[in-house]
Motif scaffolding. Structure first.
Motif, PDB file in Angstrom:
ATOM      1  N   GLY A  58     -15.097  -8.857   0.246  1.00 34.19           N
ATOM      2  CA  GLY A  58     -13.944  -8.759   1.120  1.00 34.19           C
ATOM      3  C   GLY A  58     -12.699  -8.265   0.411  1.00 34.19           C
ATOM      4  O   GLY A  58     -11.583  -8.648   0.764  1.00 34.19           O
ATOM      5  N   GLN A  59     -12.891  -7.385  -0.595  1.00 33.39           N
ATOM      6  CA  GLN A  59     -11.771  -6.888  -1.385  1.00 33.39           C
ATOM      7  C   GLN A  59     -11.810  -5.368  -1.465  1.00 33.39           C
ATOM      8  O   GLN A  59     -12.735  -4.726  -0.969  1.00 33.39           O
ATOM      9  CB  GLN A  59     -11.821  -7.488  -2.800  1.00 33.39           C
ATOM     10  CG  GLN A  59     -11.817  -8.998  -2.852  1.00 33.39           C
ATOM     11  CD  GLN A  59     -10.519  -9.606  -2.374  1.00 33.39           C
ATOM     12  OE1 GLN A  59      -9.460  -8.983  -2.462  1.00 33.39           O
ATOM     13  NE2 GLN A  59     -10.573 -10.824  -1.847  1.00 33.39           N
ATOM     14  N   SER A 117     -16.159 -11.260   5.040  1.00 31.80           N
ATOM     15  CA  SER A 117     -16.879 -10.271   4.240  1.00 31.80           C
ATOM     16  C   SER A 117     -18.263 -10.007   4.820  1.00 31.80           C
ATOM     17  O   SER A 117     -18.800 -10.794   5.603  1.00 31.80           O
ATOM     18  CB  SER A 117     -17.002 -10.752   2.791  1.00 31.80           C
ATOM     19  OG  SER A 117     -17.628 -12.017   2.746  1.00 31.80           O
TER      20      SER A 117
END
Length: 405
Positions: A217-218, A146
């Protein structure tokens, strides 16, 4: 993610001399990419030293001229405001390609006064050789890793009494408001969770939902309507980095004063209970306890707090089992997600009312002490509450109907 600050930088001239020796006078030694690997490590060592010494000139001297150096200037200003007490790279691979080298490394850093262990993040760097010297031309998250907030633009840092609030694209006034709420959340949580914890919060406020998702990180859609998320590592607070509370600025701004206060207390509860939360702790308990803390003393009724579940009860669709972890999926049906949170809150409220608040805290801890998920709730129910898991669930079902009918 050490408490100690490194010594102040030596004079700029001496620091520059050391840097030139690192970049241009390094002997060819073995390792990744042969001599290139040694020179790459020297550049990244110098880069880490520049951050620790708060030496902008030394940082820029490791960066390739041009646009990369301009971006690096913004990043350094952010790091200088953050003042990390540790910053270093561990090179894991070097792939030379002529005058370029693709590098993978693990960055470790700590925020002084908050992180009791290093934060580690995977990085993908590109180094370029110019006139015989190597410079960093790109420093990005490795695939699957991320982003960091300091990469997203000029960062503002506000330090509260018990909070550190970092924002990009946000006014200092807004960040100060968040810091004030975070500072108020700490004693609010201490009142219901008097166990030992750091009592300090790191709050990240990116510019948008998309930027929030990049930090986690999504996908952005997974967090639409979610006001904030706390991320951290399970385990003793003495041996893990501090949790990060990441705020969704779009959802957060839609909240009123009570809602904003509730969100910070809820997330602070996750930080406080982190060391007692393990893989054996079901989400209905961890999220329900955080909601119970947020609503504690508010005077709000079950029908006000649990409208979705109240509607289900009125329609004859009262739940028959406690929410599963799958019910808490952010990307799922929003009504089901709301009912999961409401069900967990009512379970914790029932335990606090019928057995007492100390028993609720004991129950939380004992569930977390169980080895593995299987049987954790059953063991804690018997040991702390004196009932079987089936009896606990049965009492909860009755309590839901009683409170919401």
């Amino acid at each position: 993610m050490a408490r100690s600050r490194p010594s102040r930088p030596r004079s700029g001239r001496a620091a520059a001399l050391v840097l030139l020796l690192l970049l241009g006078g390094c002997a060819d030694v073995g390792g990744e990419g042969g001599g290139t690997g040694a020179r790459v490590r020297a550049v990244l060592d110098a880069r880490g030293g520049a951050v620790r010494a708060q030496d902008r000139a030394a940082w820029l001297a490791t960066t390739a001229p041009g646009a990369a150096r301009e971006r690096a200037g913004t990043v350094f200003a952010n790091l200088d405001a953050l003042r990390p007490s540790a910053w270093s790279y561990r090179v894991t691979s070097v792939r030379p390609e002529g005058d370029r080298a693709a590098v993978r490394a693990t960055l470790s850093y700590r925020v002084q006064g908050y992180d009791s262990a290093p934060v580690t993040v995977a990085r993908a760097l590109t180094l370029r050789r110019v006139s015989g010297r190597w410079y960093v031309s790109a420093d990005k998250p490795a695939p699957g890793a991320s982003q960091q907030l300091w990469e997203q633009g000029r960062m503002t840092v506000v330090r509260g009494a018990d909070s550190l609030v970092l924002g990009v694209g946000q006014s200092r006034g807004k960040l100060a408001d968040v810091a004030a709420l975070a500072d108020d959340a700490v004693p609010a949580v201490r009142r219901v969770w008097p166990e030992r914890w750091a009592g300090r919060l790191i709050v990240l406020l990116p510019a948008s939902l998309d930027r929030m998702a990049a930090l986690l990180g999504q996908k952005p859609a997974d967090y639409r309507g979610i006001a904030a998320v706390t991320t951290g590592e399970l385990g003793s607070a003495a041996h893990v980095p501090a949790d990060r509370v990441t705020v969704n600025p779009e959802a957060y701004e839609e909240l009123g004063p009570f809602g904003k206060r509730f969100v910070l207390i809820h997330e602070a509860t996750h930080v406080a209970t982190r060391s007692a939360t393990t893989a054996g702790t079901p989400l209905w308990l961890s999220e329900g306890f955080a909601d119970w803390t947020g609503y504690h003393g508010s005077g709000r009724t079950p029908r006000q707090v649990a409208p979705e579940l109240a509607e289900a009860v009125r329609e004859g669709e009262a739940p028959t089992a406690l929410p599963t972890d799958a019910d808490f999926a952010f990307a799922g049906d929003p009504d089901e997600l709301a009912r999961a949170y409401e069900g967990g809150w009512l379970a914790c409220r029932m335990i606090a009312e019928r057995w007492g608040e100390p028993k609720l805290r004991d129950f939380y801890r004992v569930v977390g002490e169980h080895e593995g998920r299987e049987g954790a709730v059953a063991a804690a129910a018997r040991r702390v509450l004196g009932v079987s898991e089936g009896e606990l669930v049965g009492r909860w079902r009755g309590y839901v109907r009683e409170q919401l009918a």
